[in-house]
Motif scaffolding. Structure first.
Motif, PDB file in Angstrom:
ATOM      1  N   UNK A 220     -12.136   1.745  -8.954  1.00  0.00           N
ATOM      2  CA  UNK A 220     -11.043   2.716  -9.002  1.00  0.00           C
ATOM      3  C   UNK A 220     -10.824   3.346  -7.639  1.00  0.00           C
ATOM      4  N   UNK A 221     -11.925   3.601  -6.922  1.00  0.00           N
ATOM      5  CA  UNK A 221     -11.772   4.105  -5.552  1.00  0.00           C
ATOM      6  C   UNK A 221     -10.991   3.093  -4.717  1.00  0.00           C
TER       7      UNK A 221
ATOM      8  N   UNK B  61      -8.783   1.029  -5.848  1.00  0.00           N
ATOM      9  CA  UNK B  61      -7.382   1.107  -6.249  1.00  0.00           C
ATOM     10  C   UNK B  61      -6.698   2.268  -5.525  1.00  0.00           C
ATOM     11  N   UNK B  62      -7.364   3.428  -5.482  1.00  0.00           N
ATOM     12  CA  UNK B  62      -6.769   4.591  -4.818  1.00  0.00           C
ATOM     13  C   UNK B  62      -6.505   4.276  -3.348  1.00  0.00           C
TER      14      UNK B  62
END
Lengths: 609, 482
Positions: A14-15, A17-18
């Motif tokens: 997710x990091x 993705x950010x």
């Protein structure tokens, strides 16, 4: 499934993705702001308005310093709808002060309200006096912009000077310098010397907001420039001669051109019918222009440089010169003529005169038969082995006299005239033709087409005994030491100057001893001349006259062409003679002739039907 | 006792988050000042200026933040469901009694103040989601629980879309981010993303192609999930063959009576019986998730055309068409985006300087103090300034995720991730639309766009996370459930 390792992986993903999302945004930003140059241009286009400051257009003077064209200041009335007084204003009063129709103001105001903060043109051609009165009245929201329009103090030379008009969309495409609303010279001197006359526009760059409201000057005026006024031009025209020429040609269709042989300067150039150049200025311009377009005599057609006329007998001068140069003719050669020239069934008629006759007398009396002999001798010259080769030689000679091509004058729309070539006759006669077939060429009939300018140039060539300067209309340009180099160059014909004397003598005799041109006699001025009478399919013969004076050190060479004027001596000769008299002596001693010619109206069934 | 507890809270606040928040809010206020500054204005401090109003809102937001920090963290846990249902009720009320702004019936008006309840519903939904997902027996991969979570997200989403505020509605879709973090199988996440893409582009494809794509997406993701490839391929082949057969037979028997689409649809629905039987025999309940996804998506997609033609307003249709490059009209619908790109693109490396942005100053960019506030940043501070703002936003989001990871309870973790996902979505869509990467959706840039309810709601959203985090750090050994 949801152990610590899995959680860690999911967090890292997710990091990722950010970071990916922000990398994408920053990458796109970099593209927009650092690499794509278009947006800067577009931002400027949004926010900058280039206000054009118009320069006054250059003026045109005649050779004696008299104004032919003046620039008159006039104003465009602009409006910014939002700044109009909220309580309304006196529309009727505004229209009275400025002399503009009220419907127009109402219509333009309605349009202006669509973009209330943007300046909009309401009316053009506001006279200076009206503008001064307007300034006293204080109509809020209205203001004026300086322009110049043309004024013609002598009201002469419509086609010669040309007219100025707002640029058309098509013209804009080809000339990036211009913008919508600019004025541009479209014909005549105005178009030929457009870059000199127009000057250069100045510009004031303003910043505007999204509503078109002016917010201030861009970079404190760093990129602003002042207009550079157009330069004035001294033309070669003699305004008084031009005026007389136009008066004499009134009621007739045709053209008259006068050239100063020693310089090639065009002294006068009349295309008839002409028009008052002031009619193509101002608010009535459109209506007047349409009226002229509908006129069947075509006043907007500059016959002096564009029309193709058969030269008629004036062309005998050229035939004689070619014959002499080619050695097939000596001045003393005698030919028989009994009312014409006949070979077999083909006959070229002539008028009554003594026979046999020599070259000088043949020129003076304009004998058709004599030049039939000369022409056939040129074409059938055994030296060249055949009529086709002979014809080519003849054509080269004719070309060297300036026929069948543009002379290269400073008229942009100069015509070619027409001299037929071998192929033309091969096609027409399916290759089976001989010198007899082309007999009508010998007396300047048939397929030949010459512009009046080319004919005047012929007169100048004979006057100069063998050379010419390219005819031109401009004498001096302000701020420029000289004209184009081509105007200072002598152009020789293929005929040696020594062969000109007998022809000049013949033309002198025709006026001063006996011949067709005796009416052109001016005491003490040794006028030389040659009449022409050209048959044509449109009606009565065309009347033409070629002349120069005085015989030695000639000061003026002139050609007059009057469509359907009858014999050369009937219409063209007196016009040319009066013009010469006026130019050489500054007076006219034949007032009855002057009146008669001025009042002469020729009936043109082919135009006026 | 109470005093010491509060002072203890303030000693454990995550100062990085608060600092980032403060910097972004100040930058936003400066940008709003620049975007709405009028040099001709007589009174620079008149309260009618947007920047003055925003200053007032910043004050209110600070008070709200303070109140949030003073509340006990159990309060949020307790309040989650009541707030959620109250939010739903308010949304429905807005649907009937709200005021329409820009085509969206999503506002309440109190005097001169307009409140957009959606902004607060985001907080309530995030809390409800956190509460639901932190309950003791919760397992994300159990269909029943997943359904519950789906309901929590989809109910407000539906109402918001009915309000015609599609942009704000889709924000809630970003909770997929949270679900993934909490262990949702990626083979459910990926088909959801694919179907979302299909939804946007649905009118580019024929309905038959859409159906085939849907079947492929759902079956293949199920195969990926279970690892059972052979039977799924056989299933696909059987679907294809039987529907082709039916179509061909009907084509010759009664031409035109049955389309291939109809045949395929019928065969697919028939196959559900076999799937059900298979699921019971193999005791494979998870197979129902893709089936439910398929049915839901099919209903959704088949109504897309209807939604597009009847529910979306012409301006929204045009925005989507224009974004997809189907229609281009620089003076009409593209105008906003075009002018925004011009403003940002003309900024260059370092921008034109404070109050010097011509496109902003002279009003070429519409909505320049609200949705298009990023244009002011891009034009006046250039690439460096805009990148700095983006990096600040990125740091804030990363910080929130970090805070989430260090929570001892799922409630705090889920909530922090919810906040991160909402912020991420807002930044992506808002900044994306100003630079032409996203269609114009009309959602604000958090903490920077002008707007009271948005600023206050985002502040509360963030400070609840800070509050939860603070108590975690204050009582590191506190038990999991209060």
């Amino acid at each position: 499934m949801n152990g610590p390792a899995d959680s860690l992986f999911r967090m890292r993903l997710l990091q990722g993705v950010v970071l990916l999302v922000f990398a994408l945004l920053i990458g796109r930003l970099a593209w927009l702001q650092l690499f794509d140059e278009r947006y800067e241009e577009m931002a400027k286009a949004n926010v900058l308005r280039h206000v054009v400051l118009y320069p006054p257009r250059g003026e045109v003077l005649d050779r004696n310093g008299e104004f032919l064209v003046q620039s008159r200041e006039c104003y465009d009335l602009m409006v910014i709808a939002r700044e109009i007084d909220k309580r309304g204003f006196d529309t009727v009063r505004l229209c009275e002060v400025l002399n503009i129709p009220i419907e127009r103001v109402r219509r333009e105001l309605a349009n202006a309200r669509m973009r209330p903060r943007a300046p909009r043109l309401v009316a053009s051609y506001i006279a200076k006096e009206d503008k001064l009165r307007f300034d006293e009245c204080n109509f809020r929201g209205f203001y004026t912009v300086y322009r110049t329009v043309r004024r013609y103090p002598r009201k002469v030379g419509g086609n010669l000077l040309g007219f100025v008009s707002e640029v058309t969309a098509e013209y804009l495409k080809r000339h990036p310098y211009y913008q919508a609303g600019d004025y541009v010279g479209l014909t005549g001197v105005e178009s030929a010397y457009e870059t000199v006359l127009r000057g250069n526009k100045g510009v004031k760059i303003q910043e505007i907001d999204t509503h078109g409201e002016i917010k201030g000057s861009y970079m404190d005026g760093h990129y602003d420039s002042l207009p550079d006024p157009g330069r004035s031009i001294v033309s070669t025209i003699d305004a008084r001669l031009q005026l007389l020429g136009e008066e004499l040609m009134r009621g007739k269709v045709g053209a008259a051109v006068a050239i100063e042989p020693s310089t090639g300067e065009i002294l006068m150039m009349v295309s008839s019918p002409t028009y008052d150049p002031d009619e193509l200025v101002g608010r009535q311009r459109g209506n007047n222009y349409m009226r002229m377009l509908r006129n069947k005599r075509r006043p907007l057609f500059n016959r002096a440089v564009k029309a193709k006329y058969p030269p008629g007998s004036t062309f005998k001068v050229v035939q004689g010169l070619i014959g002499l140069q080619e050695g097939v003719l000596r001045p003393s050669d005698l030919h028989e003529c009994h009312m014409g020239y006949q070979v077999g069934r083909q006959r070229m008629a002539c008028h009554a005169h003594s026979s046999p006759l020599d070259l000088r007398f043949a020129v003076a009396t304009s004998c058709n038969a004599y030049f039939c002999y000369v022409f056939r001798d040129i074409l059938d010259n055994p030296k060249y082995g055949g009529v086709k080769e002979g014809f080519d030689v003849w054509k080269e000679y004719v070309h060297s006299f300036g026929f069948g091509r543009k002379l290269g004058s400073d008229f942009l729309d100069e015509g070619h005239g027409y001299v037929p070539d071998l192929e033309f006759y091969n096609r027409r006669y399916r290759r089976s033709w001989n010198s007899l077939t082309l007999l009508s060429l010998s007396i300047g009939q048939g397929e030949l087409g010459c512009t009046p300018l080319q004919l005047a140039n012929l007169a100048a060539i004979v006057a100069n005994r063998g050379y010419y300067y390219i005819p031109h209309i401009v004498r001096r340009i302000e701020g420029q030491d000289s004209l184009d180099a081509r105007f200072y160059e002598r152009h020789y014909t293929m005929v040696d100057p020594k062969y000109f004397e007998p022809i000049v003598d013949g033309m002198w005799r025709g006026v001063n001893v006996a011949g067709t041109s005796t009416d052109a006699y001016l005491e003490g001025w040794d006028v030389c001349g040659k009449t022409g009478t050209a048959q044509n399919p449109h009606g009565k013969d065309h009347s033409t006259f070629l002349s120069f004076a005085p015989r030695n050190n000639p000061r003026i060479a002139i050609s007059v062409y009057v469509e359907n004027g009858g014999y050369g001596a009937a219409a063209a000769l007196p016009i040319a003679s009066l013009l010469e008299e006026f130019y050489l002596t500054d007076t006219i001693r034949r007032p009855e002739l002057l009146q008669r010619i001025k009042n002469m109206n020729i009936y043109y069934p082919s135009y006026d039907r | 006792m109470t005093v010491s507890r509060f002072s203890g809270i303030f000693g454990h606040l995550d100062l990085w988050t608060i600092l980032l928040y403060a910097v972004i809010v100040v930058l936003g206020a400066v940008s709003i000042f620049s975007a709405s500054y009028n040099e001709n204005s007589v009174n620079m401090f008149a309260s009618s200026h947007f920047y003055m109003k925003q200053a007032v809102w910043i004050g209110i937001a600070s008070c709200a933040a303070l109140v949030v920090l003073l509340l006990d963290k159990r309060f949020f846990h307790m309040l989650a469901y009541p707030a959620y249902f109250a939010g739903l009720a308010v949304l429905v009320a807005a649907l009937f009694f709200g005021r329409e702004v820009n085509g969206a019936k999503a506002w309440f008006e109190f005097g001169s103040v307009r409140i957009q309840p959606v902004e607060f519903v985001k907080i309530a939904t995030a809390l409800a989601l956190a509460r639901a997902m932190s309950s003791y027996s919760f397992s994300i991969n159990r269909p029943g629980d997943l359904l519950k979570v789906g309901m929590i997200i989809c109910m407000p989403l539906m109402i918001i879309i009915l309000q015609n505020d599609t942009g704000s509605g889709i924000v809630l879709g970003s909770f997929l981010f949270v679900l993934y973090r909490e262990g949702l199988n990626k083979w459910l996440c990926i088909p959801i993303l694919l179907i979302a893409t299909l939804f946007i582009t649905s009118f580019l494809l024929s309905s038959t192609a859409l159906l085939i794509l849907l079947i492929l997406i759902c079956t293949l993701s199920e195969a990926m999930m279970s690892g059972e490839w052979r039977s799924r391929i056989v299933y696909l082949a059987a679907l294809a063959l039987s529907s082709l057969l039916i179509w061909l037979v009907m084509h010759f028997a009664a031409p035109g009576a049955v389309t291939f689409y109809g045949a395929l649809l019928a065969v697919t629905f028939l196959s559900f019986f076999f799937i059900a039987a298979y699921a019971y025999r193999a005791n494979l309940r998870s197979i129902f998730l893709p089936v439910a996804l398929f049915v839901g998506a099919l209903i959704f997609l088949s109504t897309t055309g209807y939604i597009f033609d009847n529910i979306l307003k012409p301006h929204q249709q045009n925005r989507i068409l224009s974004f997809l490059g189907i229609r281009s009209d620089p003076l009409g619908i593209d105008y906003n985006v075009n002018q925004s790109k011009i403003a940002i693109g003309s900024g260059g490396w370092t921008g034109k300087g404070f109050l010097q942005g011509t496109q902003i100053k002279y009003g070429f960019v519409p909505e320049r103090h609200t949705d298009f506030i990023f244009c002011t940043v891009g034009e006046e501070w250039g690439f460096l300034g805009a990148t700095a703002v983006l990096i600040l936003m990125c740091l804030l989001i990363m910080r929130l995720m970090r805070m989430g990871e260090r929570q001892q309870e799922p409630f705090g973790r889920v909530y922090c991730y919810c906040v991160a996902s909402i912020l991420l979505f807002h930044v992506l869509v808002n900044v994306g639309m100003t630079i032409g990467l996203m269609p114009v959706m009309g959602i604000p840039l958090p903490y920077m766009s002008y707007g009271g309810s948005s600023l206050v709601a985002f502040t509360m959203l963030l400070f609840i996370a800070v509050r939860l985090d603070a108590s975690t750090r204050q009582f590191p050994l506190e038990s999991q459930m209060p």
